[in-house]
Design a protein around this motif. Structure first.
Motif, PDB file in Angstrom:
ATOM      1  N   LEU A  58       3.526   0.976   7.699  1.00 23.40           N
ATOM      2  CA  LEU A  58       2.728  -0.162   8.119  1.00 23.40           C
ATOM      3  C   LEU A  58       3.463  -1.428   7.696  1.00 23.40           C
ATOM      4  O   LEU A  58       3.987  -1.517   6.583  1.00 23.40           O
ATOM      5  CB  LEU A  58       1.360  -0.124   7.428  1.00 23.40           C
ATOM      6  CG  LEU A  58       0.492  -1.374   7.569  1.00 23.40           C
ATOM      7  CD1 LEU A  58      -0.055  -1.481   8.988  1.00 23.40           C
ATOM      8  CD2 LEU A  58      -0.643  -1.362   6.554  1.00 23.40           C
ATOM      9  N   ASN A  59       3.497  -2.430   8.575  1.00 24.08           N
ATOM     10  CA  ASN A  59       4.173  -3.683   8.256  1.00 24.08           C
ATOM     11  C   ASN A  59       3.478  -4.795   9.033  1.00 24.08           C
ATOM     12  O   ASN A  59       3.553  -4.838  10.264  1.00 24.08           O
ATOM     13  CB  ASN A  59       5.657  -3.608   8.629  1.00 24.08           C
ATOM     14  CG  ASN A  59       6.475  -4.704   7.973  1.00 24.08           C
ATOM     15  OD1 ASN A  59       5.952  -5.516   7.218  1.00 24.08           O
ATOM     16  ND2 ASN A  59       7.765  -4.730   8.245  1.00 24.08           N
ATOM     17  N   ALA A  60       2.759  -5.666   8.321  1.00 28.92           N
ATOM     18  CA  ALA A  60       1.973  -6.710   8.991  1.00 28.92           C
ATOM     19  C   ALA A  60       2.143  -8.039   8.262  1.00 28.92           C
ATOM     20  O   ALA A  60       2.160  -8.085   7.030  1.00 28.92           O
ATOM     21  CB  ALA A  60       0.500  -6.315   9.033  1.00 28.92           C
ATOM     22  N   VAL A  67       1.373  -7.326  -5.311  1.00 28.38           N
ATOM     23  CA  VAL A  67       0.206  -6.458  -5.448  1.00 28.38           C
ATOM     24  C   VAL A  67       0.577  -5.059  -4.984  1.00 28.38           C
ATOM     25  O   VAL A  67       0.529  -4.743  -3.788  1.00 28.38           O
ATOM     26  CB  VAL A  67      -0.981  -7.010  -4.616  1.00 28.38           C
ATOM     27  CG1 VAL A  67      -2.254  -6.238  -4.939  1.00 28.38           C
ATOM     28  CG2 VAL A  67      -1.172  -8.504  -4.849  1.00 28.38           C
ATOM     29  N   HIS A  68       0.979  -4.214  -5.926  1.00 31.20           N
ATOM     30  CA  HIS A  68       1.360  -2.834  -5.594  1.00 31.20           C
ATOM     31  C   HIS A  68       0.162  -1.933  -5.895  1.00 31.20           C
ATOM     32  O   HIS A  68      -0.218  -1.751  -7.048  1.00 31.20           O
ATOM     33  CB  HIS A  68       2.572  -2.413  -6.434  1.00 31.20           C
ATOM     34  CG  HIS A  68       3.024  -1.008  -6.153  1.00 31.20           C
ATOM     35  ND1 HIS A  68       3.908  -0.317  -6.972  1.00 31.20           N
ATOM     36  CD2 HIS A  68       2.726  -0.135  -5.142  1.00 31.20           C
ATOM     37  CE1 HIS A  68       4.126   0.882  -6.491  1.00 31.20           C
ATOM     38  NE2 HIS A  68       3.420   1.026  -5.382  1.00 31.20           N
ATOM     39  N   ASP A 113       5.638   0.946   1.314  1.00 28.81           N
ATOM     40  CA  ASP A 113       6.991   1.034   0.757  1.00 28.81           C
ATOM     41  C   ASP A 113       7.756   2.194   1.374  1.00 28.81           C
ATOM     42  O   ASP A 113       8.975   2.177   1.469  1.00 28.81           O
ATOM     43  CB  ASP A 113       6.952   1.170  -0.771  1.00 28.81           C
ATOM     44  CG  ASP A 113       6.085   2.331  -1.230  1.00 28.81           C
ATOM     45  OD1 ASP A 113       5.239   2.808  -0.439  1.00 28.81           O
ATOM     46  OD2 ASP A 113       6.231   2.753  -2.394  1.00 28.81           O
ATOM     47  N   HIS A 114       7.031   3.202   1.800  1.00 29.42           N
ATOM     48  CA  HIS A 114       7.572   4.353   2.554  1.00 29.42           C
ATOM     49  C   HIS A 114       6.385   5.059   3.174  1.00 29.42           C
ATOM     50  O   HIS A 114       5.224   4.687   2.920  1.00 29.42           O
ATOM     51  CB  HIS A 114       8.375   5.305   1.654  1.00 29.42           C
ATOM     52  CG  HIS A 114       7.605   5.803   0.466  1.00 29.42           C
ATOM     53  ND1 HIS A 114       6.638   6.768   0.565  1.00 29.42           N
ATOM     54  CD2 HIS A 114       7.648   5.441  -0.844  1.00 29.42           C
ATOM     55  CE1 HIS A 114       6.116   7.004  -0.636  1.00 29.42           C
ATOM     56  NE2 HIS A 114       6.710   6.206  -1.510  1.00 29.42           N
ATOM     57  N   GLY A 115       6.629   6.062   3.975  1.00 27.16           N
ATOM     58  CA  GLY A 115       5.542   6.773   4.618  1.00 27.16           C
ATOM     59  C   GLY A 115       5.081   7.982   3.829  1.00 27.16           C
ATOM     60  O   GLY A 115       5.506   8.212   2.689  1.00 27.16           O
ATOM     61  N   LEU A 160       0.873  -1.167   0.000  1.00 27.78           N
ATOM     62  CA  LEU A 160       0.000   0.000   0.000  1.00 27.78           C
ATOM     63  C   LEU A 160       0.915   1.222   0.000  1.00 27.78           C
ATOM     64  O   LEU A 160       1.576   1.515   0.998  1.00 27.78           O
ATOM     65  CB  LEU A 160      -0.910  -0.009   1.220  1.00 27.78           C
ATOM     66  CG  LEU A 160      -1.913  -1.173   1.285  1.00 27.78           C
ATOM     67  CD1 LEU A 160      -2.670  -1.163   2.607  1.00 27.78           C
ATOM     68  CD2 LEU A 160      -2.883  -1.127   0.115  1.00 27.78           C
ATOM     69  N   ASP A 161       0.959   1.897  -1.119  1.00 26.88           N
ATOM     70  CA  ASP A 161       1.980   2.917  -1.342  1.00 26.88           C
ATOM     71  C   ASP A 161       1.821   4.108  -0.390  1.00 26.88           C
ATOM     72  O   ASP A 161       0.738   4.665  -0.252  1.00 26.88           O
ATOM     73  CB  ASP A 161       1.920   3.400  -2.798  1.00 26.88           C
ATOM     74  CG  ASP A 161       3.255   3.924  -3.277  1.00 26.88           C
ATOM     75  OD1 ASP A 161       3.713   4.943  -2.739  1.00 26.88           O
ATOM     76  OD2 ASP A 161       3.852   3.300  -4.176  1.00 26.88           O
ATOM     77  N   ALA A 162       2.946   4.461   0.256  1.00 25.73           N
ATOM     78  CA  ALA A 162       3.021   5.621   1.158  1.00 25.73           C
ATOM     79  C   ALA A 162       2.146   5.454   2.397  1.00 25.73           C
ATOM     80  O   ALA A 162       1.639   6.432   2.949  1.00 25.73           O
ATOM     81  CB  ALA A 162       2.667   6.914   0.426  1.00 25.73           C
TER      82      ALA A 162
END
Length: 499
Positions: free
Chosen positions: A437-439, A345-346, A413-415, A173-175
């Motif tokens: 986020l990292n799950a 899945v980007h 991928d980054h905030g 989930l980008d940013a």
């Protein structure tokens, strides 16, 4: 040099050649075919129409003047951007008025324009030659660093008898910022979503961070399980985004999964290097795929032209459809597949532009530029809430319908970027940009669980060790900033660890 037809075509082709020459590491030659066809047809039609009114040399001068103003519109607007009294409509009307004045002056003049035509042809040929030579040099003498196989990890030889290989979903989930930043910077409590993940037995990592500040470096380091400067040590001082981007297309993670007998499935994100991965066996949601139509090239070509206001409206619907396609299709991957799969899945939200409200309804945005617009906190949070809802839906469906329990990784991928000053090492800006986020959802008990502060570079080292009997050592979790001046990788880990 006397040809009046020469310079209109050169000025029509120059923006295409210039953009391509500056992005040969990102764009493919086939991506300029459609723009060339469009500009050739447009120039021919203009020549035909205007020649019915004016002499041929005046026709060419007017067309060239119009093309220059057309493609310079964005630069003209940006030069007035800091003046609060100047609005886009004022610049638009001003450019049109300037073109009308130029057209009128050339129409009424009785002087011959032979010398003017010669000078214009020389200028046109000179400027396009510079870009053309750059392209020839890039393809004739590619830099030794511009390789797609740069990696200091070899493909592992896995035991072919490993049974019950789980399907793997890697969802970016980008940013997407971590909970701490969402609370501190956006004043948003994301506990409803993280509690949902935990209720589904996800391990939601506290204080997780990305290894780089941009998508390309971050995903490249994740997919190659190592830091960019460790894999491409000779890059410093001559950095090109494409060198890093191409390592995404030839990454060690997907090679490892192929060695394990997995099918590699990619979803066309519609942006950057994750649109079409050659290493993938299947690409889904190819709305912007194909040999001719390419969103990146068209966007680059029109972003500084007078079409930009129109471009925004044209692409909003397409971008929404692209994102909704991914959310819809990701739950259907397992159907009619007789082998395990790895799905990348980007999804380009909650990253700007903000084209969804929190219920998924279309919003109106004045700018689709993904890099150079001010962050809208409300727009970001609304889009994040929508991303949460859709992510919950796909997790429920995947877990409810899968024949065997999969591995699922959901990661930013980054905030986000609200606080400015990353380049000047502003601690708050760095902490915001690198928090993610990292799950992880693991189908059974594993010997190595995600730990607090784990960064994305260790994601697949963890998975290969847990499920496929590899023996990768976990790296020290660090974050780096690529210095734009000399391309050196600067360790900024301590900046966001400091309270």
């Amino acid at each position: 040099m006397k040809s009046t037809l020469l310079h209109p075509f050169i000025f029509a082709f120059f923006p295409i050649i210039f953009i391509f020459s500056a992005n040969t590491d990102i764009l493919q030659p086939n991506e300029i075919v459609l723009p060339f066809i469009i500009m050739t047809a447009t120039t021919l039609i203009l020549i035909f129409l205007i020649r019915r009114i004016l002499r041929k040399e005046k026709t060419s001068v007017i067309i060239s003047s119009g093309l220059i103003l057309f493609f310079s519109y964005g630069y003209i607007f940006n030069s007035f951007d800091n003046l609060l009294t100047i609005k886009e409509i004022h610049v638009f009307v001003g450019v049109i008025a300037l073109f009308v004045i130029v057209t009128a002056l050339f129409s009424i003049t009785k002087k011959k324009l032979d010398n003017f035509t010669k000078i214009t042809n020389v200028i046109a040929i000179s400027i396009i030659s510079i870009s053309a030579i750059s392209i020839v040099m890039d393809y004739s003498f590619p830099s030794t660093e511009n390789q797609t196989n740069v990696n200091n990890l070899s493909i592992l030889k896995f035991d072919p008898n490993i049974e019950n290989k789980p399907n793997v979903y890697f969802i970016i989930l980008d940013a997407y910022s971590g909970s701490e930043i969402l609370k501190d910077v956006f004043e948003f409590d994301n506990s409803e979503f993280t509690s949902f993940l935990e209720s589904k037995e996800f391990n939601v990592v506290k204080n997780s961070h990305s290894n780089y500040a941009s998508t390309e470096e971050s995903i490249s380091s994740t997919f190659n399980m190592n830091y960019v400067h460790e894999r491409i040590p000779d890059m410093e001082g001559k950095y090109k985004l494409g060198i890093v981007g191409k390592t995404i297309d030839n990454n060690i993670v997907m090679k490892n999964f192929k060695e394990l007998g997995y099918e590699i499935i990619n979803f066309n994100s519609g942006v950057g290097f994750t649109r079409d991965l050659q290493i993938a066996d299947t690409t889904l949601c190819e709305k912007f795929g194909g040999e001719l139509m390419n969103l990146e090239m068209i966007r680059m070509l029109t972003k500084n032209s007078m079409l930009f206001p129109i471009q925004t409206k044209l692409y909003q619907s397409d971008m929404r459809d692209q994102i909704l396609c991914i959310f819809s299709e990701v739950t259907n991957i397992e159907k009619n597949r007789d082998k395990p799969f790895f799905a990348f899945v980007h999804i380009f939200i909650p990253h700007r532009p903000f084209i969804f409200d929190q219920d998924g309804n279309p919003t109106t945005t004045e700018n689709l530029d993904i890099a150079n617009i001010n962050e809208d906190k409300e727009g970001y949070i609304n889009q994040l809430i929508f991303a949460n809802k859709k992510t919950e839906e796909i997790i429920n469906k995947i877990l409810d319908t899968s024949e065997s329990e999969p591995i699922i990784i959901i990661q930013g991928d980054h905030g986000a970027t609200v606080i400015e000053g990353i380049e000047s090492f502003n601690k708050k800006a760095i902490k915001e940009r690198y928090s993610i986020l990292n799950a992880y959802y693991f189908p059974d008990e594993v010997s190595m669980r995600p730990y607090e502060g784990i960064s994305s570079v260790n994601t697949f080292r963890l998975i290969f060790n847990n499920y496929f009997n590899s023996n990768y050592e976990l790296l020290e979790d660090r974050s780096y900033l690529i210095d734009p001046e000399n391309s050196k990788s600067i360790d900024v880990t301590e900046f966001y660890l400091e309270q």
